[in-house]
Design a protein around this motif. Structure first.
Motif, PDB file in Angstrom:
ATOM      1  N   MET A 142       0.840  -1.180   0.000  1.00 33.58           N
ATOM      2  CA  MET A 142       0.000   0.000   0.000  1.00 33.58           C
ATOM      3  C   MET A 142       0.887   1.247   0.000  1.00 33.58           C
ATOM      4  O   MET A 142       1.823   1.357   0.773  1.00 33.58           O
ATOM      5  N   ILE A 143       0.582   2.170  -0.877  1.00 29.08           N
ATOM      6  CA  ILE A 143       1.357   3.402  -0.984  1.00 29.08           C
ATOM      7  C   ILE A 143       0.782   4.433  -0.014  1.00 29.08           C
ATOM      8  O   ILE A 143      -0.423   4.698  -0.013  1.00 29.08           O
ATOM      9  N   GLY A 144       1.660   5.017   0.793  1.00 28.74           N
ATOM     10  CA  GLY A 144       1.229   6.014   1.757  1.00 28.74           C
ATOM     11  C   GLY A 144       1.123   7.397   1.135  1.00 28.74           C
ATOM     12  O   GLY A 144       1.602   7.644   0.028  1.00 28.74           O
ATOM     13  N   GLN A 145       0.511   8.319   1.883  1.00 27.54           N
ATOM     14  CA  GLN A 145       0.331   9.689   1.407  1.00 27.54           C
ATOM     15  C   GLN A 145       1.667  10.362   1.120  1.00 27.54           C
ATOM     16  O   GLN A 145       1.795  11.082   0.136  1.00 27.54           O
ATOM     17  N   ALA A 146       2.674  10.106   1.942  1.00 26.10           N
ATOM     18  CA  ALA A 146       3.994  10.710   1.706  1.00 26.10           C
ATOM     19  C   ALA A 146       4.570  10.235   0.381  1.00 26.10           C
ATOM     20  O   ALA A 146       5.188  11.027  -0.354  1.00 26.10           O
ATOM     21  N   ASP A 147       4.364   8.959   0.045  1.00 25.51           N
ATOM     22  CA  ASP A 147       4.860   8.435  -1.237  1.00 25.51           C
ATOM     23  C   ASP A 147       4.123   9.064  -2.411  1.00 25.51           C
ATOM     24  O   ASP A 147       4.717   9.355  -3.447  1.00 25.51           O
ATOM     25  N   VAL A 148       2.827   9.279  -2.247  1.00 19.05           N
ATOM     26  CA  VAL A 148       2.049   9.911  -3.314  1.00 19.05           C
ATOM     27  C   VAL A 148       2.549  11.332  -3.542  1.00 19.05           C
ATOM     28  O   VAL A 148       2.766  11.755  -4.685  1.00 19.05           O
ATOM     29  N   LEU A 149       2.755  12.081  -2.460  1.00 15.45           N
ATOM     30  CA  LEU A 149       3.252  13.454  -2.591  1.00 15.45           C
ATOM     31  C   LEU A 149       4.636  13.479  -3.233  1.00 15.45           C
ATOM     32  O   LEU A 149       4.914  14.322  -4.083  1.00 15.45           O
ATOM     33  N   LEU A 150       5.497  12.553  -2.841  1.00 17.01           N
ATOM     34  CA  LEU A 150       6.827  12.483  -3.438  1.00 17.01           C
ATOM     35  C   LEU A 150       6.730  12.123  -4.920  1.00 17.01           C
ATOM     36  O   LEU A 150       7.453  12.682  -5.750  1.00 17.01           O
ATOM     37  N   SER A 151       5.830  11.225  -5.279  1.00 15.66           N
ATOM     38  CA  SER A 151       5.632  10.862  -6.683  1.00 15.66           C
ATOM     39  C   SER A 151       5.194  12.063  -7.506  1.00 15.66           C
ATOM     40  O   SER A 151       5.663  12.268  -8.627  1.00 15.66           O
ATOM     41  N   VAL A 152       4.305  12.876  -6.944  1.00 20.36           N
ATOM     42  CA  VAL A 152       3.851  14.081  -7.645  1.00 20.36           C
ATOM     43  C   VAL A 152       5.013  15.047  -7.825  1.00 20.36           C
ATOM     44  O   VAL A 152       5.224  15.593  -8.911  1.00 20.36           O
ATOM     45  N   GLN A 153       5.814  15.260  -6.764  1.00 27.04           N
ATOM     46  CA  GLN A 153       6.954  16.171  -6.856  1.00 27.04           C
ATOM     47  C   GLN A 153       7.970  15.679  -7.884  1.00 27.04           C
ATOM     48  O   GLN A 153       8.511  16.468  -8.663  1.00 27.04           O
ATOM     49  N   LEU A 154       8.246  14.389  -7.900  1.00 29.02           N
ATOM     50  CA  LEU A 154       9.185  13.847  -8.877  1.00 29.02           C
ATOM     51  C   LEU A 154       8.630  13.953 -10.296  1.00 29.02           C
ATOM     52  O   LEU A 154       9.382  14.247 -11.239  1.00 29.02           O
ATOM     53  N   SER A 155       7.337  13.751 -10.457  1.00 27.66           N
ATOM     54  CA  SER A 155       6.727  13.912 -11.773  1.00 27.66           C
ATOM     55  C   SER A 155       6.807  15.362 -12.237  1.00 27.66           C
ATOM     56  O   SER A 155       7.057  15.637 -13.414  1.00 27.66           O
ATOM     57  N   GLN A 156       6.627  16.300 -11.302  1.00 29.22           N
ATOM     58  CA  GLN A 156       6.767  17.718 -11.647  1.00 29.22           C
ATOM     59  C   GLN A 156       8.212  18.037 -12.035  1.00 29.22           C
ATOM     60  O   GLN A 156       8.459  18.786 -12.972  1.00 29.22           O
ATOM     61  N   LEU A 157       9.163  17.448 -11.325  1.00 25.68           N
ATOM     62  CA  LEU A 157      10.573  17.647 -11.662  1.00 25.68           C
ATOM     63  C   LEU A 157      10.863  17.084 -13.047  1.00 25.68           C
ATOM     64  O   LEU A 157      11.567  17.709 -13.843  1.00 25.68           O
ATOM     65  N   ALA A 158      10.316  15.920 -13.354  1.00 28.63           N
ATOM     66  CA  ALA A 158      10.501  15.341 -14.688  1.00 28.63           C
ATOM     67  C   ALA A 158       9.907  16.258 -15.747  1.00 28.63           C
ATOM     68  O   ALA A 158      10.501  16.454 -16.820  1.00 28.63           O
ATOM     69  N   ALA A 159       8.745  16.834 -15.456  1.00 32.69           N
ATOM     70  CA  ALA A 159       8.119  17.754 -16.412  1.00 32.69           C
ATOM     71  C   ALA A 159       9.003  18.975 -16.650  1.00 32.69           C
ATOM     72  O   ALA A 159       9.129  19.448 -17.782  1.00 32.69           O
ATOM     73  N   GLU A 160       9.655  19.476 -15.598  1.00 37.60           N
ATOM     74  CA  GLU A 160      10.573  20.607 -15.742  1.00 37.60           C
ATOM     75  C   GLU A 160      11.775  20.246 -16.618  1.00 37.60           C
ATOM     76  O   GLU A 160      12.394  21.107 -17.213  1.00 37.60           O
ATOM     77  N   ARG A 161      12.094  18.963 -16.699  1.00 34.16           N
ATOM     78  CA  ARG A 161      13.227  18.502 -17.496  1.00 34.16           C
ATOM     79  C   ARG A 161      12.792  18.090 -18.901  1.00 34.16           C
ATOM     80  O   ARG A 161      13.490  17.351 -19.582  1.00 34.16           O
ATOM     81  N   GLY A 162      11.622  18.560 -19.323  1.00 35.87           N
ATOM     82  CA  GLY A 162      11.217  18.368 -20.702  1.00 35.87           C
ATOM     83  C   GLY A 162      10.262  17.231 -20.962  1.00 35.87           C
ATOM     84  O   GLY A 162      10.050  16.865 -22.109  1.00 35.87           O
ATOM     85  N   VAL A 163       9.669  16.651 -19.925  1.00 33.89           N
ATOM     86  CA  VAL A 163       8.715  15.570 -20.129  1.00 33.89           C
ATOM     87  C   VAL A 163       7.310  16.176 -20.045  1.00 33.89           C
ATOM     88  O   VAL A 163       6.606  16.031 -19.066  1.00 33.89           O
ATOM     89  N   THR A 164       6.922  16.923 -21.067  1.00 36.00           N
ATOM     90  CA  THR A 164       5.604  17.533 -21.099  1.00 36.00           C
ATOM     91  C   THR A 164       5.014  17.383 -22.487  1.00 36.00           C
ATOM     92  O   THR A 164       5.738  17.229 -23.475  1.00 36.00           O
ATOM     93  N   THR A 165       3.718  17.452 -22.528  1.00 38.79           N
ATOM     94  CA  THR A 165       3.022  17.398 -23.808  1.00 38.79           C
ATOM     95  C   THR A 165       1.662  18.050 -23.639  1.00 38.79           C
ATOM     96  O   THR A 165       1.071  18.004 -22.563  1.00 38.79           O
ATOM     97  N   ALA A 166       1.183  18.683 -24.691  1.00 38.15           N
ATOM     98  CA  ALA A 166      -0.145  19.284 -24.671  1.00 38.15           C
ATOM     99  C   ALA A 166      -1.200  18.255 -25.069  1.00 38.15           C
ATOM    100  O   ALA A 166      -2.388  18.498 -24.930  1.00 38.15           O
ATOM    101  N   GLU A 167      -0.751  17.105 -25.557  1.00 41.12           N
ATOM    102  CA  GLU A 167      -1.666  16.067 -26.010  1.00 41.12           C
ATOM    103  C   GLU A 167      -2.259  15.308 -24.826  1.00 41.12           C
ATOM    104  O   GLU A 167      -1.618  15.144 -23.797  1.00 41.12           O
ATOM    105  N   ALA A 168      -3.502  14.817 -24.995  1.00 38.20           N
ATOM    106  CA  ALA A 168      -4.134  14.016 -23.940  1.00 38.20           C
ATOM    107  C   ALA A 168      -3.401  12.694 -23.756  1.00 38.20           C
ATOM    108  O   ALA A 168      -3.240  12.211 -22.638  1.00 38.20           O
ATOM    109  N   THR A 169      -2.938  12.109 -24.860  1.00 37.92           N
ATOM    110  CA  THR A 169      -2.177  10.869 -24.810  1.00 37.92           C
ATOM    111  C   THR A 169      -0.754  11.171 -25.278  1.00 37.92           C
ATOM    112  O   THR A 169      -0.556  11.552 -26.434  1.00 37.92           O
ATOM    113  N   PRO A 170       0.226  11.017 -24.397  1.00 35.66           N
ATOM    114  CA  PRO A 170       1.610  11.331 -24.784  1.00 35.66           C
ATOM    115  C   PRO A 170       2.094  10.437 -25.934  1.00 35.66           C
ATOM    116  O   PRO A 170       1.727   9.264 -26.017  1.00 35.66           O
TER     117      PRO A 170
END
Length: 177
Positions: free
Chosen positions: A1-29
Motif C-alpha cells: 500500500m502506498i502512503g500519502q507521503a509516497d504519493v506526494l513524493l511521486s507528484v513532486q518527482l513527476s513535476q521535476l521530470a516535467a521541468e526537465r522536458g517531459v511535457t506534452t499538450a496532447e491528452a495521450t503522450p
C-alpha cells in the motif's frame, strides 16, 4: 500500500521530470515523450542513488552504526555495509588534467579548494574527505552550502554554478574576475 507521503513524493518527482522536458499538450503522450520520460526518471533514480550513498557515508562518518543505518534502509547491517561502505569504491586517479585534493577535513576544505582555484583548478566532484579538481582556464572560487540549512542557494545571476554535491553539502563555483 502506498502512503500519502509516497504519493506526494511521486507528484513532486513527476513535476521535476516535467521541468526537465517531459511535457506534452496532447491528452495521450507520444511514444517519444514516453521514452524521454524513461530517460529522465532513470537520471533521477541515478542521482537519488548517489545522494543516498552520500547520506549513508555522512551518517556512518558521524558515528552511526551500520546496524542503525541498515535498519533505516530496511535491511541488515551486513547488507548496508556491503552496499554502501565507501572503502569499497574505486579510487579516482590523478592525471595531468585531474587533481585529488585530500584527505581534507570539512573545516579546511573550502580554503584549500579556493587556494587550488586561484591556481586554475575547478571543483568537479566532492567525496567525503577528498575533492576531485580539474584543470581549467582562469581562476575559480568555491562556496559550500548545506541543503539542511535555511540559507538560500547561490544565484546564477551572481555567476555561481553548481559544481558538486556531497550530502548534506552542495558546492558552487564561479570564475574570478
Amino acid at each position: 500500500m502506498i502512503g500519502q507521503a509516497d504519493v506526494l513524493l511521486s507528484v513532486q518527482l513527476s513535476q521535476l521530470a516535467a521541468e526537465r522536458g517531459v511535457t506534452t499538450a496532447e491528452a495521450t503522450p507520444s511514444p517519444e515523450v514516453l521514452l524521454h520520460s524513461v530517460t529522465v526518471f532513470g537520471d533521477l533514480a541515478r542521482v537519488a542513488g548517489d545522494l543516498q550513498s552520500q547520506a549513508v557515508a555522512a551518517a556512518q562518518e558521524s558515528g552511526l552504526s551500520w546496524a542503525k543505518i541498515g535498519s533505516a534502509l530496511g535491511t541488515s547491517r551486513q547488507a548496508a555495509q556491503q552496499r554502501f561502505d565507501s572503502r569499497r569504491s574505486t579510487p579516482v586517479a590523478e592525471t595531468e588534467a585531474t587533481r585529488i585534493l585530500g584527505p581534507v577535513s570539512r573545516a579546511e576544505e573550502i580554503d584549500q579548494i579556493n587556494a587550488a582555484g586561484r591556481q586554475g583548478w575547478k571543483l568537479a566532484r566532492s567525496l567525503h574527505g577528498e575533492h576531485v579538481l580539474e584543470r581549467s582556464e582562469g581562476c575559480w572560487e568555491a562556496l559550500r552550502v548545506s541543503v539542511l540549512s535555511p540559507r538560500a542557494l547561490p544565484s546564477a545571476a551572481e555567476g555561481w554554478e553548481a559544481a558538486s554535491t556531497r550530502f548534506p553539502d552542495c558546492f558552487y563555483v564561479r570564475r574570478l574576475s
